[in-house]
Design a protein around this motif. Structure first.
Motif, PDB file in Angstrom:
ATOM      1  N   ASN A 142       0.833  -1.193   0.000  1.00 27.15           N
ATOM      2  CA  ASN A 142       0.000   0.000   0.000  1.00 27.15           C
ATOM      3  C   ASN A 142       0.868   1.242   0.000  1.00 27.15           C
ATOM      4  OD1 ASN A 142       0.521   0.890   2.780  1.00 27.15           O
ATOM      5  ND2 ASN A 142      -0.660  -0.916   3.404  1.00 27.15           N
ATOM      6  N   ARG A 143       0.226   2.391  -0.027  1.00 25.79           N
ATOM      7  CA  ARG A 143       0.968   3.635  -0.174  1.00 25.79           C
ATOM      8  C   ARG A 143       1.235   4.331   1.155  1.00 25.79           C
ATOM      9  NH1 ARG A 143      -4.242   5.336  -2.166  1.00 25.79           N
ATOM     10  NH2 ARG A 143      -3.533   4.991  -4.304  1.00 25.79           N
ATOM     11  N   ALA A 144       0.747   3.766   2.248  1.00 26.48           N
ATOM     12  CA  ALA A 144       0.900   4.400   3.558  1.00 26.48           C
ATOM     13  C   ALA A 144       2.352   4.356   4.029  1.00 26.48           C
ATOM     14  CB  ALA A 144       0.006   3.710   4.580  1.00 26.48           C
ATOM     15  N   GLU A 145       2.682   5.232   4.946  1.00 26.71           N
ATOM     16  CA  GLU A 145       4.022   5.255   5.532  1.00 26.71           C
ATOM     17  C   GLU A 145       4.319   3.938   6.241  1.00 26.71           C
ATOM     18  OE1 GLU A 145       6.463   7.678   9.054  1.00 26.71           O
ATOM     19  OE2 GLU A 145       4.502   8.360   8.369  1.00 26.71           O
ATOM     20  N   LEU A 146       5.535   3.455   6.099  1.00 33.11           N
ATOM     21  CA  LEU A 146       6.002   2.288   6.842  1.00 33.11           C
ATOM     22  C   LEU A 146       6.964   2.758   7.915  1.00 33.11           C
ATOM     23  CD1 LEU A 146       6.742  -0.305   3.982  1.00 33.11           C
ATOM     24  CD2 LEU A 146       4.724  -0.162   5.453  1.00 33.11           C
ATOM     25  N   MET A 159      15.085  -3.116  -5.936  1.00 30.80           N
ATOM     26  CA  MET A 159      15.408  -2.522  -7.237  1.00 30.80           C
ATOM     27  C   MET A 159      14.252  -1.641  -7.668  1.00 30.80           C
ATOM     28  SD  MET A 159      16.430  -4.236 -10.909  1.00 30.80           S
ATOM     29  CE  MET A 159      17.106  -3.185 -12.207  1.00 30.80           C
ATOM     30  N   CYS A 160      14.554  -0.440  -8.096  1.00 34.20           N
ATOM     31  CA  CYS A 160      13.529   0.494  -8.549  1.00 34.20           C
ATOM     32  C   CYS A 160      13.314   0.344 -10.051  1.00 34.20           C
ATOM     33  CB  CYS A 160      13.937   1.929  -8.213  1.00 34.20           C
ATOM     34  SG  CYS A 160      12.760   3.171  -8.824  1.00 34.20           S
ATOM     35  N   LEU A 161      12.048   0.135 -10.438  1.00 37.60           N
ATOM     36  CA  LEU A 161      11.670   0.178 -11.840  1.00 37.60           C
ATOM     37  C   LEU A 161      10.937   1.476 -12.166  1.00 37.60           C
ATOM     38  CD1 LEU A 161      10.526  -3.506 -12.518  1.00 37.60           C
ATOM     39  CD2 LEU A 161      12.775  -2.462 -12.860  1.00 37.60           C
ATOM     40  N   VAL A 162      10.008   1.861 -11.274  1.00 33.83           N
ATOM     41  CA  VAL A 162       9.267   3.107 -11.447  1.00 33.83           C
ATOM     42  C   VAL A 162       9.150   3.792 -10.089  1.00 33.83           C
ATOM     43  CG1 VAL A 162       7.141   4.189 -12.263  1.00 33.83           C
ATOM     44  CG2 VAL A 162       7.900   2.026 -13.283  1.00 33.83           C
ATOM     45  N   PRO A 163       9.632   5.017  -9.946  1.00 36.78           N
ATOM     46  CA  PRO A 163       9.465   5.730  -8.680  1.00 36.78           C
ATOM     47  C   PRO A 163       8.049   6.293  -8.549  1.00 36.78           C
ATOM     48  CG  PRO A 163      10.608   7.125 -10.255  1.00 36.78           C
ATOM     49  CD  PRO A 163      10.404   5.794 -10.935  1.00 36.78           C
ATOM     50  N   ALA A 164       7.679   6.661  -7.336  1.00 36.14           N
ATOM     51  CA  ALA A 164       6.372   7.268  -7.110  1.00 36.14           C
ATOM     52  C   ALA A 164       6.326   8.668  -7.717  1.00 36.14           C
ATOM     53  CB  ALA A 164       6.088   7.341  -5.613  1.00 36.14           C
ATOM     54  N   LYS A 165       5.108   9.143  -7.990  1.00 39.71           N
ATOM     55  CA  LYS A 165       4.938  10.513  -8.469  1.00 39.71           C
ATOM     56  C   LYS A 165       5.370  11.486  -7.385  1.00 39.71           C
ATOM     57  CE  LYS A 165       1.365  13.780  -9.988  1.00 39.71           C
ATOM     58  NZ  LYS A 165      -0.100  13.942 -10.254  1.00 39.71           N
ATOM     59  N   ILE A 166       4.944  11.217  -6.154  1.00 36.58           N
ATOM     60  CA  ILE A 166       5.292  12.039  -4.999  1.00 36.58           C
ATOM     61  C   ILE A 166       5.594  11.105  -3.822  1.00 36.58           C
ATOM     62  CG2 ILE A 166       4.504  13.796  -3.367  1.00 36.58           C
ATOM     63  CD1 ILE A 166       2.557  14.774  -5.521  1.00 36.58           C
ATOM     64  N   GLY A 167       6.676  11.354  -3.109  1.00 32.10           N
ATOM     65  CA  GLY A 167       6.989  10.596  -1.905  1.00 32.10           C
ATOM     66  C   GLY A 167       7.607   9.245  -2.206  1.00 32.10           C
ATOM     67  N   PHE A 293       3.375   7.666  -0.171  1.00 30.46           N
ATOM     68  CA  PHE A 293       3.587   8.118  -1.542  1.00 30.46           C
ATOM     69  C   PHE A 293       2.269   8.245  -2.296  1.00 30.46           C
ATOM     70  CE2 PHE A 293       3.830   3.475  -1.923  1.00 30.46           C
ATOM     71  CZ  PHE A 293       3.080   3.212  -3.068  1.00 30.46           C
ATOM     72  N   GLU A 294       2.354   8.955  -3.417  1.00 26.15           N
ATOM     73  CA  GLU A 294       1.217   9.128  -4.315  1.00 26.15           C
ATOM     74  C   GLU A 294       1.631   8.668  -5.709  1.00 26.15           C
ATOM     75  OE1 GLU A 294      -1.148  12.846  -6.418  1.00 26.15           O
ATOM     76  OE2 GLU A 294      -0.472  13.067  -4.320  1.00 26.15           O
ATOM     77  N   ASP A 295       0.804   7.836  -6.320  1.00 17.90           N
ATOM     78  CA  ASP A 295       1.094   7.332  -7.655  1.00 17.90           C
ATOM     79  C   ASP A 295       0.638   8.307  -8.730  1.00 17.90           C
ATOM     80  OD1 ASP A 295       2.452   4.884  -7.478  1.00 17.90           O
ATOM     81  OD2 ASP A 295       0.613   3.816  -6.938  1.00 17.90           O
ATOM     82  N   ASP A 296       1.215   8.155  -9.906  1.00 17.99           N
ATOM     83  CA  ASP A 296       0.776   8.888 -11.079  1.00 17.99           C
ATOM     84  C   ASP A 296      -0.627   8.417 -11.483  1.00 17.99           C
ATOM     85  OD1 ASP A 296       2.291  10.621 -13.404  1.00 17.99           O
ATOM     86  OD2 ASP A 296       0.707   9.348 -14.241  1.00 17.99           O
ATOM     87  N   GLU A 297      -1.378   9.297 -12.166  1.00 19.63           N
ATOM     88  CA  GLU A 297      -2.713   8.921 -12.628  1.00 19.63           C
ATOM     89  C   GLU A 297      -2.649   7.802 -13.653  1.00 19.63           C
ATOM     90  OE1 GLU A 297      -1.476  11.922 -12.506  1.00 19.63           O
ATOM     91  OE2 GLU A 297      -2.700  12.993 -11.018  1.00 19.63           O
ATOM     92  N   ASP A 298      -1.562   7.712 -14.388  1.00 19.31           N
ATOM     93  CA  ASP A 298      -1.370   6.674 -15.399  1.00 19.31           C
ATOM     94  C   ASP A 298      -0.929   5.370 -14.724  1.00 19.31           C
ATOM     95  OD1 ASP A 298      -0.647   5.006 -17.470  1.00 19.31           O
ATOM     96  OD2 ASP A 298       0.701   6.438 -18.447  1.00 19.31           O
TER      97      ASP A 298
END
Length: 328
Positions: A142-146, A159-167, A293-298
């Motif tokens: 989920n997107r909540a703080e850990l 490994m990062c493939l796609v970073p979050a839009k924010i956070g 974090f917040e995801d991109d709309e896409d």
């Protein structure tokens, strides 16, 4: 019986770092050179050509002799050095997500054997927000703080493939550094943390079986000169419910003091990973967390990380009370 770690000496070790010595991810980064990149690109190409199933691949399949000394040095940094390393420089424009997963898996296969990360027995974890469609999604889904914690493994890989839009920033804090700080500044809190806490028992139980472990598990433990850490606040709190009593004021103060230090800018190295960056850390030395974090709309641009839990080929000396979740 629970044994209390002697708290008389500073733990002098490269892993006892804070943000005055490691100030950014640049300080833990390894820029892959041309040879290393060529070898790793060949891994993906060969695996595709041979149609190898990723989770069946071992280090014997890809011995990587050309960069074996580099791999051994990186592993030494994780196990005997500062306990964290970030590899970067992969040409992402040439790689698919499948290619990235293959390269990541093969590097990890030289550090240890992959362990299941959930009841689904997944050996390669896909860390992505599922809370919108799955009400039972675990913390990493989920997107909540850990909050600061350790995992049930020896070496943690991301490994990062796609970073979050924010956070979605990752945070890492050195257990030995916090230990040293408390030794000098708040030994009473350190003593409580070293005495430890009960954890809940999971799995099938008989009607009269206790709800919590027989022993307390210390946050800091020592074995053969190695200082190790283990901490999962949610389970500690759950165990107090099984004990049928609240935390004492001193226990609450000790846990709050610890968490405040671990999250503070003085101890927590916090950064965002970029696409293609690979991180390995020693789970018995560092605590880690993640911001909301917040995801991109896409949907194609939603945050996506790959995770490995590795059982190290060279096991760290650990007390029998080092963790309630030590892999066998």
């Amino acid at each position: 019986m629970t044994s209390i770690l002697p708290i008389t000496e500073t733990y002098a070790h490269p892993s006892a770092w804070d943000t005055s010595t490691i100030q950014s991810k640049d300080d833990i980064a390894v820029e892959l050179n041309k040879q290393q990149i060529q070898v790793l690109l060949a891994v993906a190409e060969r695996a595709r050509r041979m149609d190898l199933k990723l989770e069946s691949i071992t280090r014997e399949d890809f011995p990587l002799d050309e960069i074996l000394q580099d791999l051994q040095h990186w592993l030494w940094e994780v196990q005997e050095g500062r306990s964290i390393i970030l590899l970067r420089g992969l040409p992402m424009e040439q790689l698919s997500y499948e290619d990235c997963a293959l390269i990541y898996w093969v590097i990890g296969s030289h550090f240890g054997s992959a362990q299941p990360q959930s009841i689904a027995k997944d050996l390669l974890g896909y860390v992505q927000n599922q809370s919108d469609t799955n009400r039972q999604a675990r913390g990493y889904q989920n997107r909540a703080e850990l909050s600061m914690h350790t995992d049930a493994t020896d070496i943690l890989g991301m490994m990062c493939l796609v970073p979050a839009k924010i956070g979605g920033l990752s945070g890492y804090a050195s257990g030995p550094a916090i230990y040293n700080y408390l030794l000098e500044n708040d030994p009473e809190v350190l003593e409580i943390l070293c005495e430890g806490f009960y954890y809940p028992r999971f799995g099938p139980r008989k009607p009269n079986d206790p709800l919590v472990t027989d022993d307390k598990y210390p946050i800091f433990s020592l074995c053969e000169g190695y200082l190790s850490v283990s901490y999962l606040r949610a389970h500690i709190d759950m165990a107090f419910g099984g004990l049928g009593r609240p935390k004492t004021e001193s226990e609450e103060h000790a846990l709050t003091t610890f968490e405040t230090l671990a999250k503070s800018p003085a101890f927590c190295l916090r950064f965002n990973m970029n696409p293609g960056e690979i991180l390995f850390m020693n789970n018995y030395v560092l605590f880690h967390d993640r911001t909301e974090f917040e995801d991109d709309e896409d949907p194609e641009k939603h945050r996506l990380m790959l995770r490995l839990w590795l059982k190290s080929f060279k096991r760290r000396p650990l007390s029998h009370l080092a963790s309630p979740y030590i892999p066998n």
